[in-house]
Design an enzyme around this catalytic site. Structure first.
Site, PDB file in Angstrom:
ATOM      1  N   ARG A  12     -19.115 -28.274 -23.717  1.00  0.00           N
ATOM      2  CA  ARG A  12     -17.792 -27.804 -24.189  1.00  0.00           C
ATOM      3  C   ARG A  12     -17.714 -26.288 -24.081  1.00  0.00           C
ATOM      4  O   ARG A  12     -18.743 -25.600 -24.050  1.00  0.00           O
ATOM      5  CB  ARG A  12     -17.579 -28.184 -25.657  1.00  0.00           C
ATOM      6  CG  ARG A  12     -17.418 -29.672 -25.854  1.00  0.00           C
ATOM      7  CD  ARG A  12     -16.795 -29.987 -27.199  1.00  0.00           C
ATOM      8  NE  ARG A  12     -17.636 -29.590 -28.306  1.00  0.00           N
ATOM      9  CZ  ARG A  12     -17.164 -29.111 -29.462  1.00  0.00           C
ATOM     10  NH1 ARG A  12     -15.866 -28.954 -29.646  1.00  0.00           N
ATOM     11  NH2 ARG A  12     -17.990 -28.781 -30.442  1.00  0.00           N
ATOM     12  N   ASN A  82     -26.899 -21.293 -25.215  1.00  0.00           N
ATOM     13  CA  ASN A  82     -25.466 -21.070 -25.440  1.00  0.00           C
ATOM     14  C   ASN A  82     -24.965 -21.685 -26.746  1.00  0.00           C
ATOM     15  O   ASN A  82     -23.966 -21.222 -27.294  1.00  0.00           O
ATOM     16  CB  ASN A  82     -24.686 -21.656 -24.248  1.00  0.00           C
ATOM     17  CG  ASN A  82     -23.220 -21.805 -24.550  1.00  0.00           C
ATOM     18  OD1 ASN A  82     -22.470 -20.828 -24.556  1.00  0.00           O
ATOM     19  ND2 ASN A  82     -22.796 -23.024 -24.858  1.00  0.00           N
ATOM     20  N   GLY A  84     -23.734 -22.560 -30.178  1.00  0.00           N
ATOM     21  CA  GLY A  84     -23.433 -21.660 -31.289  1.00  0.00           C
ATOM     22  C   GLY A  84     -22.286 -22.193 -32.127  1.00  0.00           C
ATOM     23  O   GLY A  84     -21.425 -22.920 -31.631  1.00  0.00           O
ATOM     24  N   ILE A  85     -22.299 -21.816 -33.389  1.00  0.00           N
ATOM     25  CA  ILE A  85     -21.233 -22.239 -34.314  1.00  0.00           C
ATOM     26  C   ILE A  85     -20.756 -21.041 -35.130  1.00  0.00           C
ATOM     27  O   ILE A  85     -21.459 -20.031 -35.219  1.00  0.00           O
ATOM     28  CB  ILE A  85     -21.720 -23.340 -35.285  1.00  0.00           C
ATOM     29  CG1 ILE A  85     -22.915 -22.852 -36.126  1.00  0.00           C
ATOM     30  CG2 ILE A  85     -22.078 -24.608 -34.529  1.00  0.00           C
ATOM     31  CD1 ILE A  85     -23.281 -23.777 -37.282  1.00  0.00           C
ATOM     32  N   THR A  86     -19.571 -21.181 -35.694  1.00  0.00           N
ATOM     33  CA  THR A  86     -19.114 -20.194 -36.686  1.00  0.00           C
ATOM     34  C   THR A  86     -18.874 -20.900 -38.020  1.00  0.00           C
ATOM     35  O   THR A  86     -18.490 -22.072 -38.050  1.00  0.00           O
ATOM     36  CB  THR A  86     -17.783 -19.515 -36.276  1.00  0.00           C
ATOM     37  OG1 THR A  86     -16.795 -20.533 -36.044  1.00  0.00           O
ATOM     38  CG2 THR A  86     -17.929 -18.663 -35.042  1.00  0.00           C
ATOM     39  N   TYR A 147     -22.852 -14.832 -38.773  1.00  0.00           N
ATOM     40  CA  TYR A 147     -22.763 -14.911 -37.302  1.00  0.00           C
ATOM     41  C   TYR A 147     -23.240 -13.609 -36.658  1.00  0.00           C
ATOM     42  O   TYR A 147     -24.006 -13.618 -35.696  1.00  0.00           O
ATOM     43  CB  TYR A 147     -21.310 -15.195 -36.947  1.00  0.00           C
ATOM     44  CG  TYR A 147     -21.020 -15.474 -35.486  1.00  0.00           C
ATOM     45  CD1 TYR A 147     -21.124 -16.764 -34.973  1.00  0.00           C
ATOM     46  CD2 TYR A 147     -20.596 -14.457 -34.629  1.00  0.00           C
ATOM     47  CE1 TYR A 147     -20.821 -17.034 -33.642  1.00  0.00           C
ATOM     48  CE2 TYR A 147     -20.290 -14.717 -33.300  1.00  0.00           C
ATOM     49  CZ  TYR A 147     -20.398 -16.011 -32.816  1.00  0.00           C
ATOM     50  OH  TYR A 147     -20.094 -16.264 -31.497  1.00  0.00           O
ATOM     51  N   TYR A 179     -13.864 -11.996 -27.146  1.00  0.00           N
ATOM     52  CA  TYR A 179     -13.084 -13.160 -27.587  1.00  0.00           C
ATOM     53  C   TYR A 179     -12.644 -13.958 -26.359  1.00  0.00           C
ATOM     54  O   TYR A 179     -11.878 -13.482 -25.533  1.00  0.00           O
ATOM     55  CB  TYR A 179     -11.900 -12.700 -28.443  1.00  0.00           C
ATOM     56  CG  TYR A 179     -12.356 -12.255 -29.822  1.00  0.00           C
ATOM     57  CD1 TYR A 179     -13.072 -11.069 -29.981  1.00  0.00           C
ATOM     58  CD2 TYR A 179     -12.119 -13.037 -30.940  1.00  0.00           C
ATOM     59  CE1 TYR A 179     -13.533 -10.679 -31.233  1.00  0.00           C
ATOM     60  CE2 TYR A 179     -12.567 -12.653 -32.197  1.00  0.00           C
ATOM     61  CZ  TYR A 179     -13.282 -11.473 -32.333  1.00  0.00           C
ATOM     62  OH  TYR A 179     -13.738 -11.094 -33.572  1.00  0.00           O
TER      63      TYR A 179
HETATM   64  N1  CAA Z   1     -10.244  -8.308 -39.282  1.00  0.00           N
HETATM   65  C1  CAA Z   1      -9.654  -7.700 -40.341  1.00  0.00           C
HETATM   66  N2  CAA Z   1      -9.118  -8.388 -41.364  1.00  0.00           N
HETATM   67  C2  CAA Z   1      -9.193  -9.721 -41.338  1.00  0.00           C
HETATM   68  C3  CAA Z   1      -9.805 -10.403 -40.279  1.00  0.00           C
HETATM   69  C4  CAA Z   1     -10.325  -9.642 -39.232  1.00  0.00           C
HETATM   70  N3  CAA Z   1     -10.889 -10.217 -38.170  1.00  0.00           N
HETATM   71  N4  CAA Z   1      -9.743 -11.729 -40.543  1.00  0.00           N
HETATM   72  C5  CAA Z   1      -9.100 -11.855 -41.725  1.00  0.00           C
HETATM   73  N5  CAA Z   1      -8.747 -10.649 -42.180  1.00  0.00           N
HETATM   74  C6  CAA Z   1      -7.998 -10.357 -43.388  1.00  0.00           C
HETATM   75  C7  CAA Z   1      -6.727 -11.160 -43.471  1.00  0.00           C
HETATM   76  O1  CAA Z   1      -5.695 -10.568 -42.712  1.00  0.00           O
HETATM   77  C8  CAA Z   1      -6.449 -11.173 -44.952  1.00  0.00           C
HETATM   78  O2  CAA Z   1      -5.899  -9.923 -45.294  1.00  0.00           O
HETATM   79  P1  CAA Z   1      -4.736  -9.843 -46.373  1.00  0.00           P
HETATM   80  O3  CAA Z   1      -5.342 -10.350 -47.644  1.00  0.00           O
HETATM   81  O4  CAA Z   1      -4.357  -8.382 -46.406  1.00  0.00           O
HETATM   82  O5  CAA Z   1      -3.620 -10.714 -45.845  1.00  0.00           O
HETATM   83  C9  CAA Z   1      -7.837 -11.254 -45.524  1.00  0.00           C
HETATM   84  O6  CAA Z   1      -8.736 -10.796 -44.520  1.00  0.00           O
HETATM   85  C10 CAA Z   1      -8.194 -12.671 -45.857  1.00  0.00           C
HETATM   86  O7  CAA Z   1      -8.953 -12.601 -46.958  1.00  0.00           O
HETATM   87  P2  CAA Z   1      -9.249 -13.933 -47.813  1.00  0.00           P
HETATM   88  O8  CAA Z   1     -10.206 -13.547 -48.886  1.00  0.00           O
HETATM   89  O9  CAA Z   1      -7.987 -14.624 -48.188  1.00  0.00           O
HETATM   90  O10 CAA Z   1     -10.016 -14.772 -46.699  1.00  0.00           O
HETATM   91  P3  CAA Z   1     -10.245 -16.338 -46.615  1.00  0.00           P
HETATM   92  O11 CAA Z   1     -11.274 -16.753 -47.578  1.00  0.00           O
HETATM   93  O12 CAA Z   1      -8.953 -17.067 -46.587  1.00  0.00           O
HETATM   94  O13 CAA Z   1     -10.904 -16.372 -45.170  1.00  0.00           O
HETATM   95  C11 CAA Z   1     -10.968 -15.908 -42.821  1.00  0.00           C
HETATM   96  C12 CAA Z   1     -10.107 -16.222 -44.047  1.00  0.00           C
HETATM   97  C13 CAA Z   1     -12.085 -16.942 -42.694  1.00  0.00           C
HETATM   98  C14 CAA Z   1     -11.560 -14.529 -42.942  1.00  0.00           C
HETATM   99  C15 CAA Z   1      -9.979 -16.022 -41.651  1.00  0.00           C
HETATM  100  O14 CAA Z   1      -8.999 -15.045 -41.776  1.00  0.00           O
HETATM  101  C16 CAA Z   1     -10.640 -15.836 -40.300  1.00  0.00           C
HETATM  102  O15 CAA Z   1     -11.196 -16.796 -39.764  1.00  0.00           O
HETATM  103  N6  CAA Z   1     -10.544 -14.626 -39.756  1.00  0.00           N
HETATM  104  C17 CAA Z   1     -11.085 -14.338 -38.427  1.00  0.00           C
HETATM  105  C18 CAA Z   1     -12.511 -13.848 -38.505  1.00  0.00           C
HETATM  106  C19 CAA Z   1     -12.951 -13.565 -37.114  1.00  0.00           C
HETATM  107  O16 CAA Z   1     -12.417 -12.689 -36.460  1.00  0.00           O
HETATM  108  N7  CAA Z   1     -13.949 -14.325 -36.636  1.00  0.00           N
HETATM  109  C20 CAA Z   1     -14.401 -14.200 -35.257  1.00  0.00           C
HETATM  110  C21 CAA Z   1     -14.323 -15.572 -34.639  1.00  0.00           C
HETATM  111  S1  CAA Z   1     -14.529 -15.540 -32.860  1.00  0.00           S
HETATM  112  C22 CAA Z   1     -16.150 -15.669 -32.621  1.00  0.00           C
HETATM  113  O17 CAA Z   1     -16.940 -15.709 -33.504  1.00  0.00           O
HETATM  114  C23 CAA Z   1     -16.605 -15.732 -31.197  1.00  0.00           C
HETATM  115  C24 CAA Z   1     -17.209 -14.499 -30.747  1.00  0.00           C
HETATM  116  O18 CAA Z   1     -18.412 -14.442 -30.552  1.00  0.00           O
HETATM  117  C25 CAA Z   1     -16.339 -13.332 -30.441  1.00  0.00           C
END
Ligand code: CAA
Length: 241
Positions: A12, A82, A84-86, A147, A179
């Site tokens: 996948r 490769n 991996g999980i988040t 992560y 990303y």
């Molecule tokens: N950067 C900055 N701020 C972020 C953010 C980010 N990447 N992600 C979330 N936030 C902020 C939100 O905007 C929100 O802000 P406000 O309160 O001002 O609206 C706040 O954080 C959310 O806080 P909560 O305590 O309510 O968070 P939650 O418990 O609901 O969790 C979360 C939400 C899990 C953080 C969700 O927002 C999320 O999944 N965010 C993305 C995180 C991310 O970028 N992960 C990378 C995934 S890609 C990957 O991992 C592959 C790779 O190798 C590149």
């Protein structure tokens, strides 16, 4: 017959693109997967690439699984770590389970897979170990203490092991994707993707899995024998390591 490659999480997302690209280059490919039987069956149907199910977090399963792949195809010459999980959560909300799941799969899984394959590579005086780390292991990321720690660990692992492999014709490298447009992105809220993440990517789009697969094909090739201990960034200019 081409060289033999094993791709973890190879049915996948980025892993599927890597498996397909290696096959297209003439490699005999085995793809492992952790849980999604349906996706693995569809992948084999589409590509003809055999899939094997085990958890990279389980050392004994890795030893047994590698033995099975080697009995079926022959000695593994190219290993692509490769899988991996988040389990994203702000640190004040992260659970010990979310911490362990990510470390076990994304970091210990790399040890578990490389360790049983390494002695054969040393004996045959050839090998390629390519680990898919992440931009977030380089720069850190909100809600990813687990992560980012694992992916930064993958880079340290790569640098250390490259020094041991060099005398035995084994290169050990990491790729740090930014990303990439895969299912993993679906866990990111749309608002965060559009308002926080995309504006940080100078090329103005997500990467494609094929763009990571091309890096793997290059590092796996005989022509890349002088490149070891490296970290190749493929992130659309988002972070300049
Ligand atoms: N950067 C900055 N701020 C972020 C953010 C980010 N990447 N992600 C979330 N936030 C902020 C939100 O905007 C929100 O802000 P406000 O309160 O001002 O609206 C706040 O954080 C959310 O806080 P909560 O305590 O309510 O968070 P939650 O418990 O609901 O969790 C979360 C939400 C899990 C953080 C969700 O927002 C999320 O999944 N965010 C993305 C995180 C991310 O970028 N992960 C990378 C995934 S890609 C990957 O991992 C592959 C790779 O190798 C590149």
């Amino acid at each position: 017959m081409g060289r033999i490659a094993l791709v973890t999480g190879g049915s996948r997302g980025i892993g599927a693109a890597i498996s397909k690209a290696l096959k297209a280059e003439g490699y005999a490919v085995a793809a492992t997967y952790g849980g999604n039987d349906e996706a693995a069956a569809a992948f084999t149907e589409e590509t003809g690439i055999k899939t094997y199910k085990w958890s990279v977090g389980d050392y004994d399963a890795c030893v047994a699984g590698v033995a099975q792949v080697e009995a079926d195809l022959g000695p593994v010459e190219v290993l692509v770590n490769n899988a991996g999980i988040t389990r994203d959560a702000p640190f004040h909300k992260i659970t010990p389970e979310q911490w362990s799941q990510v470390i076990d799969t994304n970091l210990t899984g790399v040890f578990n897979m490389t360790h049983p394959i390494w002695p054969g590579m040393r004996e045959r005086k050839f090998g390629r170990v390519i680990t898919i780390s992440s931009i977030n292991g380089q720069k850190g990321q909100f809600a990813q203490a687990n992560y980012a720690a694992a992916k930064a660990g993958d880079i340290g692992f790569t640098k250390a092991l490259s020094q041991e492999g060099a005398r035995a014709g084994i290169t050990v490298n990491a790729i740090c994707p930014g990303y990439i447009n895969t299912e993993m992105m679906s866990t990111i809220p749309e608002k965060v993707m559009n308002e926080v993440i995309l504006p940080q990517i100078p090329v103005g789009r997500l990467g494609e899995a094929d763009e990571i697969a091309r890096c793997v094909v290059f590092l796996a090739s005989d022509q890349a024998g002088f490149i070891t201990g490296s970290t190749i960034s493929a992130n659309g200019g988002q972070y300049l390591a």
